[in-house]
Design a protein around this motif. Structure first.
Motif: not given
Length: 283
Positions: A203, A166, A182, A171-179
Motif C-alpha cells: 500500500y 483527500k 481486507k 482524508n480517505l487514505t486510512p479507509q483505503l488502507e483498510l480496504l
C-alpha cells in the motif's frame, strides 16, 4: 355629417387605435411559426451531428474493448501505440484489465446516440426529449462537479507527495488502507493481479521490503503485501529474496491454486512504488 360625433373625433379615434398588420392576427401567427420552424430545424441538425459523433465514439470504445477481449496476446500494447496513450500507462493498464467495462460503456454511448439520432425530428421526438434533455443536463452537471472535485483533489495529492488522498477535505487514505488490507486477507490472488497490472507493491512505498524499515512493522508487511502474506501463512514470517527459492514458491502455488512465484517476483520488482502512490497518480 352623421349624428354621434364630428369627423375630427373619428379621426382621433383612428389615430389612437393600435396599428394592424397586414393580414391580421393570423398573419402574425404564421410569421412566428415560420421563425420557430427554422430555429427548430437548425437545432435538430445540430443534435443529429452531435449524436452521430457520439455514436462514432461509442463504436470506437466498443471496438477497443472487443479487441482487448478477443485480440492477440499483445493486443494491449498494439492499442496503446494506436491510441498514443504512453503518457498515462498506469491508467491505461488499469482500464485494459477490465475490457468488459470498456465494451459496456461503448455500447451504452452508441445505443443512446443512435436512438436519439433516429428519433430526432419524428412525431414521437417530443416525448423522447422530455426524458433525454433532463437526463443530459443531470449528467452534464454531475460531470462538471466531478471535474472540479478531482481537480481540487489532485492539487492536494501533489502537495502530499502522492501519500494522501483527500477529497473535499476528507482524508480517505486510512479507509483505503483498510480496504487494501481486507483485500489482501480475503482475496490475495486478485490483489496480486492488481499489483501486477498497475506496477506497484504494497500500500505504501517500501512497505514490502524485508526485513522491514523503521516506518513499518512485520505485521504491516504481512497485511499489506499479498505475496508476503502467503509466505507468512506458510513459514510463519515474511521472507527476503535470499531466503526464497523457486521450488518453495512453486509448492506454495500448488497449495493455494494460483501462481505465487509470479506474484512474489512482481512484488519485488516495484518495492519503492506503493499502490497508494500509483492510485494517487492515476487520480
Amino acid at each position: 355629417r352623421r349624428p354621434g360625433g364630428s369627423g375630427r373625433g373619428r379621426e382621433s379615434a383612428r389615430v389612437g387605435a393600435p396599428p394592424r398588420s397586414p393580414g391580421g392576427g393570423q398573419g402574425n401567427r404564421r410569421e412566428t411559426t415560420m421563425v420557430c420552424c427554422c430555429d427548430r430545424k437548425l437545432c435538430e441538425w445540430l443534435l443529429r451531428i452531435g449524436n452521430a459523433l457520439a455514436a462514432l465514439l461509442g463504436l470506437l470504445l466498443l471496438g477497443c474493448g472487443l479487441y482487448l477481449m478477443f485480440g492477440p496476446v499483445n493486443a494491449s500494447n498494439n492499442l496503446l501505440e494506436f491510441l498514443k496513450l504512453e503518457q498515462v500507462p498506469q491508467s491505461y493498464a488499469l482500464l485494459t484489465r477490465f475490457p468488459i467495462v470498456v465494451v459496456c460503456i461503448g455500447a451504452a454511448i452508441f445505443l443512446l446516440s443512435a436512438i436519439t439520432f433516429c428519433v430526432t425530428g419524428t412525431s414521437c421526438g417530443k416525448c423522447y426529449y422530455c426524458v433525454y434533455s433532463p437526463l443530459l443536463m443531470i449528467l452534464s452537471i454531475a460531470i462538471a462537479f466531478a471535474v472540479v472535485v478531482l481537480y481540487l483533489a489532485s492539487k492536494t495529492i501533489e502537495g502530499s507527495d502522492y501519500q494522501e488522498i483527500k477529497i473535499l477535505g476528507f482524508n480517505l487514505t486510512p479507509q483505503l488502507e483498510l480496504l487494501w488490507t481486507k483485500g489482501v486477507v480475503d482475496d490475495t490472488e486478485t490483489m496480486c493481479e492488481l499489483q501486477e497490472v498497475v506496477q506497484c507493491s504494497g500500500y505504501y512505498d517500501d512497505q514490502c521490503v524485508v526485513p522491514p524499515g523503521g516506518n513499518f512493522t512485520v505485521q504491516d508487511v504481512v497485511t499489506g503485501c499479498p505475496a508476503q502474506f502467503v509466505l507468512a501463512n506458510s513459514t510463519g514470517a515474511p521472507q527476503p529474496p535470499s531466503a526464497v527459492t523457486n521450488a518453495t514458491l512453486e509448492a506454495l502455488g500448488d497449495q493455494v491454486g494460483w501462481d505465487v512465484e509470479k506474484c512474489y517476483y512482481e512484488e519485488q520488482k516495484t518495492l519503492s512504488f506503493g499502490c497508494l502512490r500509483t492510485f494517487a497518480e492515476i487520480l
